[in-house]
Design a protein around this motif. Structure first.
Motif, PDB file in Angstrom:
ATOM      1  N   GLU A 324       0.831  -1.212   0.000  1.00  0.00           N
ATOM      2  CA  GLU A 324       0.000   0.000   0.000  1.00  0.00           C
ATOM      3  C   GLU A 324       0.861   1.256   0.000  1.00  0.00           C
ATOM      4  OE1 GLU A 324      -3.676  -2.127   2.391  1.00  0.00           O
ATOM      5  OE2 GLU A 324      -3.078  -0.111   2.989  1.00  0.00           O
ATOM      6  N   LEU A 325       1.997   1.183   0.685  1.00  0.00           N
ATOM      7  CA  LEU A 325       2.924   2.320   0.665  1.00  0.00           C
ATOM      8  C   LEU A 325       3.397   2.585  -0.772  1.00  0.00           C
ATOM      9  CD1 LEU A 325       5.989   2.697   3.082  1.00  0.00           C
ATOM     10  CD2 LEU A 325       6.125   3.280   0.687  1.00  0.00           C
ATOM     11  N   PHE A 326       3.845   1.512  -1.437  1.00  0.00           N
ATOM     12  CA  PHE A 326       4.300   1.680  -2.825  1.00  0.00           C
ATOM     13  C   PHE A 326       3.159   2.213  -3.695  1.00  0.00           C
ATOM     14  CE2 PHE A 326       7.708  -1.359  -1.565  1.00  0.00           C
ATOM     15  CZ  PHE A 326       8.802  -0.653  -2.050  1.00  0.00           C
ATOM     16  N   ALA A 327       1.955   1.702  -3.476  1.00  0.00           N
ATOM     17  CA  ALA A 327       0.810   2.104  -4.296  1.00  0.00           C
ATOM     18  C   ALA A 327       0.539   3.603  -4.163  1.00  0.00           C
ATOM     19  CB  ALA A 327      -0.428   1.291  -3.915  1.00  0.00           C
ATOM     20  N   HIS A 328       0.715   4.153  -2.947  1.00  0.00           N
ATOM     21  CA  HIS A 328       0.523   5.595  -2.761  1.00  0.00           C
ATOM     22  C   HIS A 328       1.428   6.409  -3.679  1.00  0.00           C
ATOM     23  CE1 HIS A 328      -2.299   5.448   0.453  1.00  0.00           C
ATOM     24  NE2 HIS A 328      -1.491   4.919   1.345  1.00  0.00           N
ATOM     25  N   LEU A 329       2.581   5.816  -4.051  1.00  0.00           N
ATOM     26  CA  LEU A 329       3.525   6.543  -4.899  1.00  0.00           C
ATOM     27  C   LEU A 329       3.461   6.048  -6.347  1.00  0.00           C
ATOM     28  CD1 LEU A 329       6.528   6.756  -2.415  1.00  0.00           C
ATOM     29  CD2 LEU A 329       4.854   8.527  -2.975  1.00  0.00           C
ATOM     30  N   GLY A 330       2.371   5.364  -6.696  1.00  0.00           N
ATOM     31  CA  GLY A 330       2.190   4.916  -8.079  1.00  0.00           C
ATOM     32  C   GLY A 330       3.124   3.791  -8.477  1.00  0.00           C
ATOM     33  N   LEU A 331       3.460   2.947  -7.505  1.00  0.00           N
ATOM     34  CA  LEU A 331       4.438   1.890  -7.778  1.00  0.00           C
ATOM     35  C   LEU A 331       3.875   0.524  -7.426  1.00  0.00           C
ATOM     36  CD1 LEU A 331       7.561   3.573  -6.133  1.00  0.00           C
ATOM     37  CD2 LEU A 331       7.054   3.430  -8.587  1.00  0.00           C
ATOM     38  N   ALA A 332       4.303  -0.510  -8.196  1.00  0.00           N
ATOM     39  CA  ALA A 332       4.034  -1.887  -7.794  1.00  0.00           C
ATOM     40  C   ALA A 332       4.966  -2.234  -6.636  1.00  0.00           C
ATOM     41  CB  ALA A 332       4.288  -2.823  -8.970  1.00  0.00           C
ATOM     42  N   PHE A 333       4.592  -3.255  -5.868  1.00  0.00           N
ATOM     43  CA  PHE A 333       5.418  -3.704  -4.752  1.00  0.00           C
ATOM     44  C   PHE A 333       6.804  -4.118  -5.257  1.00  0.00           C
ATOM     45  CE2 PHE A 333       7.066  -7.237  -2.162  1.00  0.00           C
ATOM     46  CZ  PHE A 333       7.136  -6.611  -0.922  1.00  0.00           C
ATOM     47  N   VAL A 334       7.838  -3.582  -4.630  1.00  0.00           N
ATOM     48  CA  VAL A 334       9.210  -3.942  -5.011  1.00  0.00           C
ATOM     49  C   VAL A 334       9.733  -4.950  -3.987  1.00  0.00           C
ATOM     50  CG1 VAL A 334      11.550  -3.104  -5.406  1.00  0.00           C
ATOM     51  CG2 VAL A 334       9.588  -1.652  -5.995  1.00  0.00           C
ATOM     52  N   PRO A 335      10.062  -6.177  -4.398  1.00  0.00           N
ATOM     53  CA  PRO A 335      10.594  -7.146  -3.441  1.00  0.00           C
ATOM     54  C   PRO A 335      11.848  -6.577  -2.765  1.00  0.00           C
ATOM     55  CG  PRO A 335      10.189  -8.186  -5.560  1.00  0.00           C
ATOM     56  CD  PRO A 335       9.997  -6.710  -5.753  1.00  0.00           C
ATOM     57  N   PRO A 336      12.014  -6.843  -1.467  1.00  0.00           N
ATOM     58  CA  PRO A 336      13.122  -6.233  -0.726  1.00  0.00           C
ATOM     59  C   PRO A 336      14.479  -6.438  -1.376  1.00  0.00           C
ATOM     60  CG  PRO A 336      11.675  -7.427   0.775  1.00  0.00           C
ATOM     61  CD  PRO A 336      11.152  -7.676  -0.596  1.00  0.00           C
ATOM     62  N   GLU A 337      14.696  -7.619  -1.987  1.00  0.00           N
ATOM     63  CA  GLU A 337      16.037  -7.870  -2.529  1.00  0.00           C
ATOM     64  C   GLU A 337      16.363  -6.971  -3.712  1.00  0.00           C
ATOM     65  OE1 GLU A 337      13.189  -9.860  -2.302  1.00  0.00           O
ATOM     66  OE2 GLU A 337      14.133 -11.820  -2.458  1.00  0.00           O
ATOM     67  N   GLY A 341      18.391   0.698  -5.287  1.00  0.00           N
ATOM     68  CA  GLY A 341      18.549   1.934  -6.049  1.00  0.00           C
ATOM     69  C   GLY A 341      19.202   1.688  -7.393  1.00  0.00           C
ATOM     70  N   LEU A 342      18.876   0.556  -8.020  1.00  0.00           N
ATOM     71  CA  LEU A 342      19.478   0.204  -9.306  1.00  0.00           C
ATOM     72  C   LEU A 342      18.408   0.118 -10.399  1.00  0.00           C
ATOM     73  CD1 LEU A 342      21.960  -2.549  -8.015  1.00  0.00           C
ATOM     74  CD2 LEU A 342      22.533  -0.235  -8.779  1.00  0.00           C
ATOM     75  N   GLY A 343      17.462   1.045 -10.346  1.00  0.00           N
ATOM     76  CA  GLY A 343      16.459   1.088 -11.413  1.00  0.00           C
ATOM     77  C   GLY A 343      15.166   0.371 -11.071  1.00  0.00           C
ATOM     78  N   GLU A 344      15.052  -0.121  -9.842  1.00  0.00           N
ATOM     79  CA  GLU A 344      13.840  -0.881  -9.490  1.00  0.00           C
ATOM     80  C   GLU A 344      12.601   0.010  -9.463  1.00  0.00           C
ATOM     81  OE1 GLU A 344      16.378  -0.353  -7.492  1.00  0.00           O
ATOM     82  OE2 GLU A 344      15.717   0.438  -5.558  1.00  0.00           O
ATOM     83  N   ILE A 345      12.779   1.292  -9.152  1.00  0.00           N
ATOM     84  CA  ILE A 345      11.610   2.169  -9.037  1.00  0.00           C
ATOM     85  C   ILE A 345      11.017   2.448 -10.414  1.00  0.00           C
ATOM     86  CG2 ILE A 345      10.879   4.487  -8.343  1.00  0.00           C
ATOM     87  CD1 ILE A 345      12.683   4.192  -5.929  1.00  0.00           C
ATOM     88  N   GLU A 346      11.877   2.650 -11.402  1.00  0.00           N
ATOM     89  CA  GLU A 346      11.388   2.861 -12.774  1.00  0.00           C
ATOM     90  C   GLU A 346      10.588   1.644 -13.233  1.00  0.00           C
ATOM     91  OE1 GLU A 346      14.269   3.492 -11.574  1.00  0.00           O
ATOM     92  OE2 GLU A 346      14.933   5.483 -12.213  1.00  0.00           O
ATOM     93  N   VAL A 347      11.117   0.452 -12.966  1.00  0.00           N
ATOM     94  CA  VAL A 347      10.427  -0.762 -13.410  1.00  0.00           C
ATOM     95  C   VAL A 347       9.117  -0.933 -12.648  1.00  0.00           C
ATOM     96  CG1 VAL A 347      10.625  -3.261 -13.683  1.00  0.00           C
ATOM     97  CG2 VAL A 347      12.622  -1.820 -14.044  1.00  0.00           C
ATOM     98  N   ALA A 348       9.119  -0.574 -11.349  1.00  0.00           N
ATOM     99  CA  ALA A 348       7.894  -0.703 -10.552  1.00  0.00           C
ATOM    100  C   ALA A 348       6.837   0.290 -11.029  1.00  0.00           C
ATOM    101  CB  ALA A 348       8.202  -0.486  -9.070  1.00  0.00           C
ATOM    102  N   GLU A 349       7.285   1.418 -11.559  1.00  0.00           N
ATOM    103  CA  GLU A 349       6.346   2.405 -12.104  1.00  0.00           C
ATOM    104  C   GLU A 349       5.678   1.854 -13.363  1.00  0.00           C
ATOM    105  OE1 GLU A 349       8.134   6.048 -13.626  1.00  0.00           O
ATOM    106  OE2 GLU A 349       6.350   7.134 -12.952  1.00  0.00           O
ATOM    107  N   ALA A 352       3.156  -0.701 -12.361  1.00  0.00           N
ATOM    108  CA  ALA A 352       1.922  -0.148 -11.799  1.00  0.00           C
ATOM    109  C   ALA A 352       1.021   0.398 -12.904  1.00  0.00           C
ATOM    110  CB  ALA A 352       2.253   0.943 -10.788  1.00  0.00           C
ATOM    111  N   SER A 353       1.646   0.871 -14.005  1.00  0.00           N
ATOM    112  CA  SER A 353       0.837   1.436 -15.077  1.00  0.00           C
ATOM    113  C   SER A 353       0.589   0.400 -16.172  1.00  0.00           C
ATOM    114  CB  SER A 353       1.514   2.686 -15.638  1.00  0.00           C
ATOM    115  OG  SER A 353       2.808   2.354 -16.089  1.00  0.00           O
ATOM    116  N   GLY A 354       0.685  -0.874 -15.813  1.00  0.00           N
ATOM    117  CA  GLY A 354       0.345  -1.944 -16.752  1.00  0.00           C
ATOM    118  C   GLY A 354       1.428  -2.254 -17.763  1.00  0.00           C
ATOM    119  N   GLY A 355       2.637  -1.779 -17.516  1.00  0.00           N
ATOM    120  CA  GLY A 355       3.751  -2.047 -18.433  1.00  0.00           C
ATOM    121  C   GLY A 355       4.304  -3.444 -18.242  1.00  0.00           C
TER     122      GLY A 355
END
Ligand code: DGT
Ligand code: CA
Ligand code: CA
Ligand code: ZN
Length: 606
Positions: A324-337, A341-349, A352-355
């Motif tokens: 739910e935290l990730f969802a507030h920022l328009g992101l899919a859940f990012v597994p902890p591993e 900070g190696l591009g996981e946020i871009e991919v999670a975005e 979240a937008s069906g990419g």
């Protein structure tokens, strides 16, 4: 104490006695006892302890049996405590310096008065160590290097060992009536190969209805903190406050505890899971949305007061969990591993937008076998049948046996005749139907210093192996060019199926050999040779940082436990964790295939 713990104490007694210059027969008796215990089945050991028949076994004299009995029954041994107290901590620490054994330490103490790593470093810098009989310039340089490594490594712990400490703590916390939720965070949760300290996040239970009153929270927090600081292994409480505490265990590992109200849990867990780089990127993303993200919550940036105060005024968005935290920022859940900070946020975005989304990372349950395992034929501790039965118990469809080749003399490597006999035994076992797990016949073949393999082409034809794991076990000190050429040559050999422990590193102990890994990876891709992800907790080699890009370029992975005994098969879990960290999916990993799929790869490399 269990037999493994007892064996460790015996081993240490042997070392301590040797440090004191006791006669070698006595010290060896303890070390031999330790090894005999390690080799014994747990059931067998328990049976002997119950029946009091340990003394009937060879090598277990009366004094040894007495000490084992006390350790088994009480976990304590006065003899050991007294012995330990006679030797300064600094001298014990010297045992951890690579290149130093009890004999050398004794000489350093008696002739130079060196009783700690710091004193040793000084003596080396003064050139006093080189001047000692039996030491010399070379040894002195080696010792200085070892001391520097010890300093750099000393503060970290292998993931596997850290997890063994963390698991019972998480369970213990969850059993407390004052605890609602508890998780381990930090680098352990991110599956980093080594861990600096443990981080525990706990939500204290709200007993007075839905909203937590401050009094209940602080009462519960005090109880949780008391339990945490009172654990039997805690050697020192280094910090203790109302909602946090830090402790240090006897092993040197430290642990932080944070206690938060339930509504803050997801934010605190996310914050203390890290990494710092991931957190920085997340905070920037929040700011771009006019929000401030912290361990306290996700609050509006505008307005009076700190983030903490805003959260306490109830201004935070709600998040039951991290998703739910990730969802507030328009992101899919990012597994902890993946949170490095190696591009996981871009991919999670995108996800979240069906990419195209986040990868479905490989899981331990995806594995159907593994290729690199040893038996008593070389340096393993369990015979073939026991390894096969253990693989069957794990639900594996196949188990690859790859014992050492003839040049690994110290590991009792197999010559052509012994290997041929082992292949025949494996075929017979498969035909017998005794074991549902099919055994594949391989070898861990030494890569000779010039890059040739350890058996001739004719021998390979005659042996009819299912596959070959090629590994470097000698001439580690070649320069980068020579080592790279050597390994590339082995990769180009038509018999080579996979490259074993690519860099030879031993975490916190030894750097890998010098190697141009880009060239090695290129050669592996070009020759359709698999590179192993060696899952031994000290190796985790090839490093996770290299896998994502290499796999995208077509490199195939095999997650191999490099098991030397039954318990070692379980190390695949560490390998899977690291593979996940390297963004690997089941498709990237050869041993997620069923037996037919594996055979297709072994025969046609497709
Ligand atoms: P370790 O213990 O060295 O293996 O690595 P971590 O990642 O467990 O680091 P640790 O224990 O110092 O802190 C746990 C997490 O808490 C860390 O990954 C991110 C977060 N954190 C701690 N201090 C800071 C900080 O100063 N800034 C940010 N952004 N995050 C922090
Ligand atoms: Ca940590
Ligand atoms: Ca920490
Ligand atoms: Zn090996």
């Amino acid at each position: 104490m269990n037999k493994h713990e007892i064996a460790e104490v015996l081993e240490e007694i042997g070392l301590l006695l040797e440090l004191q210059g006791e006669n070698p027969f006595k010290t060896r008796a303890y070390q031999a006892g330790a090894r005999a215990l390690e080799a014994m089945e747990a059931d067998e050991f328990t049976a002997h302890m119950t029946a009091g028949t340990l003394g009937e076994l060879k090598g277990f004299g009366e004094a040894l049996v007495d000490k084992i009995g006390k350790l088994h029954a009480t976990g304590r041994l006065e003899f050991y405590d007294k012995l330990r107290a006679q030797i300064p901590d600094g001298v014990i620490a010297l045992l951890e310096v690579p290149g130093l054994g009890p004999k050398k330490i004794k000489a350093l103490r008696e002739q130079l008065g060196v009783e700690s790593p710091e004193a040793l470093a000084q003596a080396c810098r003064d050139g006093r160590v080189a001047a000692l009989a039996g030491f010399g310039e070379k040894t002195q340089t080696k010792l200085l290097e070892g001391l520097a490594n010890r300093e750099a490594y000393g503060k970290r712990h292998r993931w596997w060992d850290a997890r063994a400490v963390a698991q019972p703590i998480v369970h213990g916390l969850r059993l407390l009536p004052e605890v609602e939720r508890a998780e381990a965070a930090g680098s352990l949760r991110r599956n980093l190969e080594t861990v600096g300290d443990l981080d525990f996040i706990v939500a204290a239970r709200a007993t007075n209805g839905a909203t937590q009153d401050a009094e209940t929270l602080s009462k519960n927090a005090a109880a949780i903190t008391a339990w945490f600081c009172g654990q039997p292994d805690v050697k020192e409480v280094t910090a203790r406050g109302e909602t946090k505490a830090s402790v240090r265990f006897a092993s040197g590992l430290q642990a932080d505890l944070r206690i938060v109200p339930a509504e803050q849990f997801a934010f605190a867990l996310h914050h203390f899971t890290g990494s710092k780089d991931h957190n920085v990127a997340m905070r920037q993303r929040a700011l771009a949305r006019g929000l401030s993200l912290s361990e306290w919550g996700l609050v509006p940036e505008a307005g009076e007061g700190t983030a903490k105060e805003k959260a306490e005024r109830g201004l935070s968005l709600k998040a039951e969990n991290e998703a739910e935290l990730f969802a507030h920022l328009g992101l899919a859940f990012v597994p902890p591993e993946l949170r490095e900070g190696l591009g996981e946020i871009e991919v999670a975005e995108q996800a979240a937008s069906g990419g195209c989304g986040l990868p479905r990372l490989v899981e331990a349950g995806d594995l159907r076998g593994a290729f690199h395992n040893h038996t008593t034929e070389s340096d393993g501790k369990n015979p073939l049948i026991e390894m096969a039965m253990a693989a069957e118990a794990m639900g594996w469809e196949y188990l690859g046996i790859a014992d050492h080749s003839k040049s690994s003399v110290q590991a009792r490597g197999l010559d052509e005749a012994r290997l041929a006999a082992q292949v025949a035994t494996i075929r017979a076992l498969n035909a017998s139907g005794r074991c549902r797990t099919q055994v594949l016949a391989g070898v861990e073949c030494d890569i000779l210093p010039d890059g040739r393999l350890d058996y001739s082409d004719e021998a390979f034809v005659e042996l009819g192996l299912d596959y070959v794991v090629a590994s470097v076990h000698s001439a580690f000190t070649q320069d980068e060019d020579e080592m790279t050429r050597r390994i590339v040559r082995a990769i180009e050999h038509p018999r080579t199926t996979m490259l074993g422990h690519a860099t030879g590193r031993l975490l916190l102990r030894r750097e890998g050999y010098k190697l141009n890994l880009a060239k090695v990876i290129d050669a592996a891709i070009a020759n359709r040779v698999v590179i192993e992800l060696n899952a031994h907790p000290s190796r985790l080699d090839l490093d996770w940082r290299l896998w994502r890009r290499a796999a995208e370029r077509g490199l195939r992975c095999a997650i191999n436990p490099d098991a030397h005994d039954i318990a070692g098969l379980r190390h695949v879990e560490a390998g899977v964790r690291v593979a996940r960290k390297g963004w690997l999916t089941p498709e990237h990993v050869l041993n997620t295939r069923d037996l037919a799929g594996v055979r297709r790869w072994l025969e046609k490399r497709e």
